[in-house]
Design a protein around this motif. Structure first.
Motif, PDB file in Angstrom:
ATOM      1  N   THR B 195      13.596 -25.939  -5.696  1.00 39.97           N
ATOM      2  CA  THR B 195      12.419 -26.461  -5.224  1.00 39.97           C
ATOM      3  C   THR B 195      11.597 -25.268  -4.555  1.00 39.97           C
ATOM      4  OG1 THR B 195      13.184 -27.372  -2.885  1.00 39.97           O
ATOM      5  CG2 THR B 195      13.221 -28.882  -4.983  1.00 39.97           C
ATOM      6  N   ALA B 196      10.420 -25.582  -4.324  1.00 38.46           N
ATOM      7  CA  ALA B 196       9.639 -24.337  -3.820  1.00 38.46           C
ATOM      8  C   ALA B 196       9.947 -24.161  -2.426  1.00 38.46           C
ATOM      9  CB  ALA B 196       8.086 -24.996  -3.652  1.00 38.46           C
ATOM     10  N   GLU B 197      10.444 -25.276  -1.638  1.00 37.50           N
ATOM     11  CA  GLU B 197      10.906 -25.057  -0.244  1.00 37.50           C
ATOM     12  C   GLU B 197      12.311 -24.324  -0.129  1.00 37.50           C
ATOM     13  OE1 GLU B 197      10.477 -29.123   2.052  1.00 37.50           O
ATOM     14  OE2 GLU B 197       8.677 -28.278   1.218  1.00 37.50           O
ATOM     15  N   GLN B 198      13.154 -24.598  -0.958  1.00 36.89           N
ATOM     16  CA  GLN B 198      14.588 -23.941  -1.088  1.00 36.89           C
ATOM     17  C   GLN B 198      14.014 -22.422  -1.335  1.00 36.89           C
ATOM     18  OE1 GLN B 198      16.408 -26.204  -4.225  1.00 36.89           O
ATOM     19  NE2 GLN B 198      17.860 -26.792  -2.849  1.00 36.89           N
ATOM     20  N   SER B 200      11.775 -20.694  -0.953  1.00 39.48           N
ATOM     21  CA  SER B 200      10.902 -20.356   0.324  1.00 39.48           C
ATOM     22  C   SER B 200      11.999 -19.734   1.493  1.00 39.48           C
ATOM     23  CB  SER B 200       9.752 -21.144   0.793  1.00 39.48           C
ATOM     24  OG  SER B 200       9.120 -20.543   1.905  1.00 39.48           O
ATOM     25  N   ASN B 201      12.880 -20.738   1.608  1.00 38.35           N
ATOM     26  CA  ASN B 201      13.809 -20.594   2.387  1.00 38.35           C
ATOM     27  C   ASN B 201      14.754 -19.208   2.177  1.00 38.35           C
ATOM     28  OD1 ASN B 201      14.150 -22.114   5.046  1.00 38.35           O
ATOM     29  ND2 ASN B 201      14.765 -23.900   3.903  1.00 38.35           N
ATOM     30  N   ILE B 202      15.210 -19.403   0.961  1.00 39.34           N
ATOM     31  CA  ILE B 202      16.081 -18.073   0.331  1.00 39.34           C
ATOM     32  C   ILE B 202      15.356 -16.719   0.578  1.00 39.34           C
ATOM     33  CG2 ILE B 202      17.239 -16.820  -1.734  1.00 39.34           C
ATOM     34  CD1 ILE B 202      17.403 -19.889  -2.718  1.00 39.34           C
ATOM     35  N   ARG B 203      14.023 -17.017   0.162  1.00 45.65           N
ATOM     36  CA  ARG B 203      13.265 -15.787   0.348  1.00 45.65           C
ATOM     37  C   ARG B 203      13.267 -15.229   1.820  1.00 45.65           C
ATOM     38  NH1 ARG B 203       9.322 -13.862  -3.472  1.00 45.65           N
ATOM     39  NH2 ARG B 203      10.204 -14.084  -5.337  1.00 45.65           N
ATOM     40  N   PHE B 204      13.084 -16.102   2.612  1.00 44.75           N
ATOM     41  CA  PHE B 204      12.957 -15.821   4.225  1.00 44.75           C
ATOM     42  C   PHE B 204      14.173 -14.936   4.583  1.00 44.75           C
ATOM     43  CE2 PHE B 204      13.468 -16.778   8.561  1.00 44.75           C
ATOM     44  CZ  PHE B 204      12.407 -16.426   9.155  1.00 44.75           C
ATOM     45  N   TRP B 205      15.390 -15.444   4.265  1.00 43.63           N
ATOM     46  CA  TRP B 205      16.607 -14.808   4.649  1.00 43.63           C
ATOM     47  C   TRP B 205      17.060 -13.571   3.992  1.00 43.63           C
ATOM     48  CZ3 TRP B 205      17.920 -15.755   9.233  1.00 43.63           C
ATOM     49  CH2 TRP B 205      17.668 -17.123   9.839  1.00 43.63           C
ATOM     50  N   LEU B 206      16.662 -13.602   2.548  1.00 43.42           N
ATOM     51  CA  LEU B 206      16.668 -12.360   1.950  1.00 43.42           C
ATOM     52  C   LEU B 206      15.933 -11.312   2.169  1.00 43.42           C
ATOM     53  CD1 LEU B 206      18.108 -11.685  -0.704  1.00 43.42           C
ATOM     54  CD2 LEU B 206      16.095 -12.353  -2.069  1.00 43.42           C
ATOM     55  N   ILE B 207      14.719 -11.576   2.838  1.00 40.38           N
ATOM     56  CA  ILE B 207      14.055 -10.493   3.238  1.00 40.38           C
ATOM     57  C   ILE B 207      14.622  -9.903   4.364  1.00 40.38           C
ATOM     58  CG2 ILE B 207      11.611  -9.871   4.328  1.00 40.38           C
ATOM     59  CD1 ILE B 207      10.579 -11.975   2.451  1.00 40.38           C
ATOM     60  N   ILE B 208      15.043 -10.581   5.379  1.00 40.32           N
ATOM     61  CA  ILE B 208      15.883 -10.243   6.623  1.00 40.32           C
ATOM     62  C   ILE B 208      16.952  -9.426   6.226  1.00 40.32           C
ATOM     63  CG2 ILE B 208      17.149 -10.908   8.624  1.00 40.32           C
ATOM     64  CD1 ILE B 208      15.121 -13.388   8.832  1.00 40.32           C
ATOM     65  N   ALA B 209      17.822  -9.937   5.257  1.00 42.90           N
ATOM     66  CA  ALA B 209      18.857  -9.161   4.611  1.00 42.90           C
ATOM     67  C   ALA B 209      18.636  -7.668   4.130  1.00 42.90           C
ATOM     68  CB  ALA B 209      19.565 -10.106   3.878  1.00 42.90           C
ATOM     69  N   LEU B 210      17.644  -7.600   3.511  1.00 41.69           N
ATOM     70  CA  LEU B 210      17.303  -6.610   2.702  1.00 41.69           C
ATOM     71  C   LEU B 210      16.279  -5.456   3.695  1.00 41.69           C
ATOM     72  CD1 LEU B 210      15.554  -7.825  -0.576  1.00 41.69           C
ATOM     73  CD2 LEU B 210      17.756  -6.385  -0.270  1.00 41.69           C
ATOM     74  N   LEU B 211      15.867  -6.171   4.618  1.00 47.24           N
ATOM     75  CA  LEU B 211      15.148  -5.221   5.794  1.00 47.24           C
ATOM     76  C   LEU B 211      16.377  -4.667   6.607  1.00 47.24           C
ATOM     77  CD1 LEU B 211      12.052  -7.314   6.889  1.00 47.24           C
ATOM     78  CD2 LEU B 211      12.051  -5.001   5.815  1.00 47.24           C
ATOM     79  N   VAL B 212      17.365  -5.326   7.026  1.00 44.66           N
ATOM     80  CA  VAL B 212      18.274  -4.862   7.788  1.00 44.66           C
ATOM     81  C   VAL B 212      19.277  -3.973   6.882  1.00 44.66           C
ATOM     82  CG1 VAL B 212      20.529  -5.623   8.840  1.00 44.66           C
ATOM     83  CG2 VAL B 212      18.660  -6.711   9.036  1.00 44.66           C
ATOM     84  N   LEU B 213      19.740  -4.064   5.545  1.00 49.64           N
ATOM     85  CA  LEU B 213      20.095  -3.324   4.805  1.00 49.64           C
ATOM     86  C   LEU B 213      19.596  -1.865   4.472  1.00 49.64           C
ATOM     87  CD1 LEU B 213      22.601  -3.230   2.719  1.00 49.64           C
ATOM     88  CD2 LEU B 213      21.290  -3.901   0.992  1.00 49.64           C
ATOM     89  N   PHE B 214      18.157  -1.818   4.645  1.00 51.55           N
ATOM     90  CA  PHE B 214      17.530  -0.567   4.328  1.00 51.55           C
ATOM     91  C   PHE B 214      17.101   0.015   5.775  1.00 51.55           C
ATOM     92  CE2 PHE B 214      17.452  -2.024   0.053  1.00 51.55           C
ATOM     93  CZ  PHE B 214      17.768  -0.787  -0.475  1.00 51.55           C
ATOM     94  N   LEU B 287       7.522 -13.564   1.132  1.00 46.64           N
ATOM     95  CA  LEU B 287       7.510 -15.139   1.232  1.00 46.64           C
ATOM     96  C   LEU B 287       6.606 -15.674   0.174  1.00 46.64           C
ATOM     97  CD1 LEU B 287       7.385 -15.287   5.235  1.00 46.64           C
ATOM     98  CD2 LEU B 287       9.141 -15.894   3.782  1.00 46.64           C
ATOM     99  N   VAL B 288       7.134 -17.183  -0.244  1.00 46.03           N
ATOM    100  CA  VAL B 288       6.360 -17.921  -1.282  1.00 46.03           C
ATOM    101  C   VAL B 288       5.794 -19.118  -0.579  1.00 46.03           C
ATOM    102  CG1 VAL B 288       7.137 -16.675  -3.206  1.00 46.03           C
ATOM    103  CG2 VAL B 288       8.518 -18.556  -2.196  1.00 46.03           C
ATOM    104  N   GLU B 289       4.967 -19.684  -1.322  1.00 49.41           N
ATOM    105  CA  GLU B 289       4.490 -21.203  -0.775  1.00 49.41           C
ATOM    106  C   GLU B 289       5.747 -22.033  -0.878  1.00 49.41           C
ATOM    107  OE1 GLU B 289       1.701 -21.787   0.102  1.00 49.41           O
ATOM    108  OE2 GLU B 289       0.469 -20.103  -0.567  1.00 49.41           O
ATOM    109  N   PRO B 290       5.659 -23.017   0.093  1.00 43.89           N
ATOM    110  CA  PRO B 290       4.784 -23.528   1.048  1.00 43.89           C
ATOM    111  C   PRO B 290       4.920 -22.847   2.418  1.00 43.89           C
ATOM    112  CG  PRO B 290       6.625 -25.192   1.060  1.00 43.89           C
ATOM    113  CD  PRO B 290       6.988 -23.945   0.141  1.00 43.89           C
ATOM    114  N   THR B 291       5.755 -22.027   2.507  1.00 40.31           N
ATOM    115  CA  THR B 291       5.575 -21.302   3.955  1.00 40.31           C
ATOM    116  C   THR B 291       4.531 -20.445   4.058  1.00 40.31           C
ATOM    117  OG1 THR B 291       8.141 -20.760   3.804  1.00 40.31           O
ATOM    118  CG2 THR B 291       7.047 -19.655   5.446  1.00 40.31           C
ATOM    119  N   ALA B 292       3.853 -20.812   5.241  1.00 41.97           N
ATOM    120  CA  ALA B 292       2.619 -20.159   6.048  1.00 41.97           C
ATOM    121  C   ALA B 292       2.816 -18.916   6.119  1.00 41.97           C
ATOM    122  CB  ALA B 292       2.003 -21.027   7.001  1.00 41.97           C
ATOM    123  N   SER B 293       2.235 -17.864   5.464  1.00 46.98           N
ATOM    124  CA  SER B 293       2.698 -16.374   5.901  1.00 46.98           C
ATOM    125  C   SER B 293       1.074 -15.649   5.781  1.00 46.98           C
ATOM    126  CB  SER B 293       3.475 -15.831   5.039  1.00 46.98           C
ATOM    127  OG  SER B 293       3.328 -14.600   4.637  1.00 46.98           O
TER     128      SER B 293
END
Lengths: 328, 343
Positions: B195-198, B200-214, B287-293
């Motif tokens: 779902t869009a929410e799932q 969006s959630n995955i993206r949120f933590w993925l971004i944090i993980a990738l930012l930390v990794l690099f 981040l993707v919809e529906p998260t407001a960014s």
């Protein structure tokens, strides 16, 4: 000296190999299915997917694919596609799933645009950065100094893409102050005017770091004894600043520049997207939208090679200047 | 030089304070570098203004639901606005909002689907701040640990960690992240099954993980260099000689000497990560919809900026002000910790 260079070369080589292997694994062993993306219909039947995979050679075991890719890098290879054979000469980075052209051809045809963009940016960045930095250092502590340094701090701290976007929207699309980007294929004269706006904005934003760096470096060299000696000999202030102090202040600036060019080359992604310049950055962003894995892998590798090579050059050049580096 | 007198004054005052030790009971102890930095920071007007701006955004993020509910009830929809609900009745056939700024929509509504822009703006502060601070905290922890291990243990460990640092530094960060995001996302489910929410959630933590990794390498390199020189100092050798365990030496003897550079690096990392998140969201890999960014809103609004600039400007001002304040604050913190800075 030689051992240092050899060690540095070895490091660069292993880093590039690791980049190659990990990028290959990420893209080709990962769960991404290019066949799915290339499927022309809304939902492909499994048989159709298998057919697409076979035509791209994606059904073979991974080590075979990797060996083929790896050897293609050095000697080139022939890529069978749909009964036809496409020759891809070294350095072969595979064939684009979408355009069916060798990736290296695609990349090199976009390379001049990115290089031209970067070159102009470097010129503006260095000239503006050094000039303002020197000016600020000569009026140190005054209101002008604070305005210049504070301004560059503020200018450099705002997210680049936001600034570039607003600049692009208002100067090229809303009001046509600057021409929009043309196509490289229509000749250089058609293409270059479109670069004025991106040169300006990326150059000026990148110059902010150099302004502060040059100012600090100048302040260091202006406090040196030889500058005092030059002043006491009665040389004009202009010569003291321009010749004696600036020369010494520039060498660390040049070192940073070497490292920055590599970052700039790979960092033109946002600029190319915003100003729609047909360079490497736009190529890879477009490929991402269409799951064209060989293009993505190719651009990642080419940028990694540029970054590693530039670092290597700077390191080796620096070890000639400063012998202490070799020992660490 | 005009600044010289002021500098001497400041120096004299600092020396006098260090000698009299106004904040300390024991007169013989001087102030620690951290205390000196804190003292300098409190006198820095730029730092104070920037802290207030950052606090403003933190409060906006925390009280986003409350702020949204302050808007009046919309007479057309008969409800108060929220960041997620789509109201196509608020836009005309061309997608343009029927009304501009009203008491029910302080920043108007989104073109096309009529979501409340004020609600999306206040909620948009949340992912930026959370990603910035969480990623900075995690990458600081990893960077410090790696740097300590490499610097203190030396030998093979040092060589491996240094190689990994070089490796990550040579990868084109933005490109790899943009390329890897959809691929890693597929690990969690095939296209179309989430779902869009799932997503969006995955993206949120993925971004944090990738930012930390690099993002940990710079600090790791810095800490390693410092530790290599601290390792040979007398107090560390003394600790080792009386049999203090390695973990204790690392965290109780060496680490306190590195508080300055670590705080500086973390404070510079926060705005960098917020910028990276907004850039990725803008390029379509964040981040993707529906998260407001804010980054997403900017990407959506850029094509209608001529006819509807109100859509574009609030997130642009939001992200610029937040990142600017955090960066200037980081610069102030760096200056405060730098013993050679004289202002």
């Amino acid at each position: 000296m030689l051992t240092y260079i050899l060690r540095r070369l070895g490091l660069a080589f292993t880093v590039l190999m690791a980049t190659l292997v990990s990028a290959f694994l990420l893209f080709f062993a990962g769960p991404a299915d290019p066949a799915q993306a290339m499927c022309p219909e809304q939902r492909c039947s499994p048989a159709r997917l298998a057919q697409i995979r076979e035509s791209l050679g994606l059904d073979r075991p991974l080590p075979v694919q990797f060996t083929e890719y790896f050897s293609g890098l050095f000697v080139g290879r022939d890529i069978p596609y749909a009964g036809d054979t496409i020759h891809c000469s070294a350095p072969c980075l595979g064939m684009s799933f979408l355009t069916k052209r060798p990736v290296s051809e695609e990349i090199f045809s976009r390379f001049p645009a990115t290089v031209l963009l970067t070159a102009g940016v470097v010129v503006i960045m260095v000239i503006v950065g050094v000039l303002i930095g020197v000016l600020a250092s000569t009026v140190r502590g005054t209101a002008l100094d604070r305005i210049l340094i504070g301004g560059s701090q503020v200018f450099g701290a705002i997210p680049y893409y936001v600034m570039a976007l607003i600049f692009a929207l208002y100067t090229t699309r809303f009001h046509s102050i600057f021409p929009q980007a043309g196509s490289m294929s229509e000749g250089l004269l058609n293409f270059l005017p479109g670069l004025i706006a991106p040169w300006l904005i990326l150059g000026l934003v990148s110059a902010t770091g150099y302004t502060r760096y040059t100012r600090n470096s100048m302040l260091d060299s202006l406090s040196m004894d030889y500058v005092r000696t030059a002043r006491s000999k009665g040389i004009t202030e202009r010569k003291v600043v321009g010749k004696h102090a600036l020369r010494a202040a520039l060498s660390p600036v040049v070192t940073i520049l070497g490292l920055d060019i590599a970052a700039l080359l790979s960092g033109t992604l946002v600029t190319e997207r915003i100003f729609e310049i047909d360079g490497i950055g736009k190529l890879s962003l477009d490929a991402l939208g269409r799951d064209d894995l060989p293009i993505i892998l190719g651009t990642v590798l080419v940028t990694a090679v540029i970054v590693v090579t530039m670092n290597l050059i700077v390191d080796i050049a620096y070890s000639f200047v400063d012998p202490r580096v070799r020992l660490s | 030089m005009p600044g010289a007198a002021a500098e001497t004054d400041e120096l004299a005052r600092e020396v006098a304070e260090a000698e009299s030790g106004p904040q300390l009971e024991d007169k013989r102890t001087g102030r620690s570098p951290g205390q000196i930095a804190w003292h300098r920071l409190k006198q820095d007007k730029v730092a104070i203004v920037c802290t207030m701006v950052v606090l403003f955004f933190v409060l906006v993020a925390i009280f986003a639901p409350l702020l949204t509910s302050l808007q009046a009830v919309d007479p057309v929809t008969g409800a108060k606005a929220d960041p997620g609900t789509i109201h196509t009745e608020l836009v005309d056939l061309n997608g343009f909002p029927k009304q501009g700024i009203t008491s029910a929509h302080w920043l108007g509504v989104e073109k096309g689907i009529g979501r409340d822009l004020f609600a999306r703006w206040v909620y948009g502060a949340r992912p930026s701040l959370v990603i910035g601070f969480v990623a900075a905290a995690l990458s600081t922890i990893i960077g410090v640990t790696m740097g300590l291990l490499a610097g203190y243990l030396g030998g093979v460990v040092d060589r491996i960690i240094s190689w990994v640092i070089d490796f990550f530094l040579s990868l084109p960060f933005l490109l790899i992240v943009i390329a890897a995001t959809p691929i890693i996302e597929l690990r969690f489910g095939a296209r179309g099954t989430l779902t869009a929410e799932q997503t969006s959630n995955i993206r949120f933590w993925l971004i944090i993980a990738l930012l930390v990794l690099f993002g940990w390498m710079g600090l790791a390199r810095l800490v390693r260099g410092e530790v290599v020189s601290l390792r040979e100092r007398e107090f560390v050798q003394a600790a080792r000689a009386i049999g203090v365990p390695t973990r204790h030496i690392l965290f109780k003897e060496i680490l306190p000497n590195l508080v300055g550079p670590i705080i500086v690096s973390a404070s510079i990392a926060v705005p960098a990560y917020i910028t990276a998140e907004a850039t990725l969201s803008f390029l379509g890999a964040g981040l993707v919809e529906p998260t407001a960014s804010w980054g997403r809103t900017i990407a959506d609004a850029q094509n209608s900026f001529q006819s509807y600039p109100l859509w574009l400007w609030p997130p642009v001002i939001g992200i610029s002000a937040l990142v600017l304040a955090l960066s200037l604050l980081g610069d102030s913190i760096r200056d405060a910790f730098d013993p050679t800075t004289r202002r």
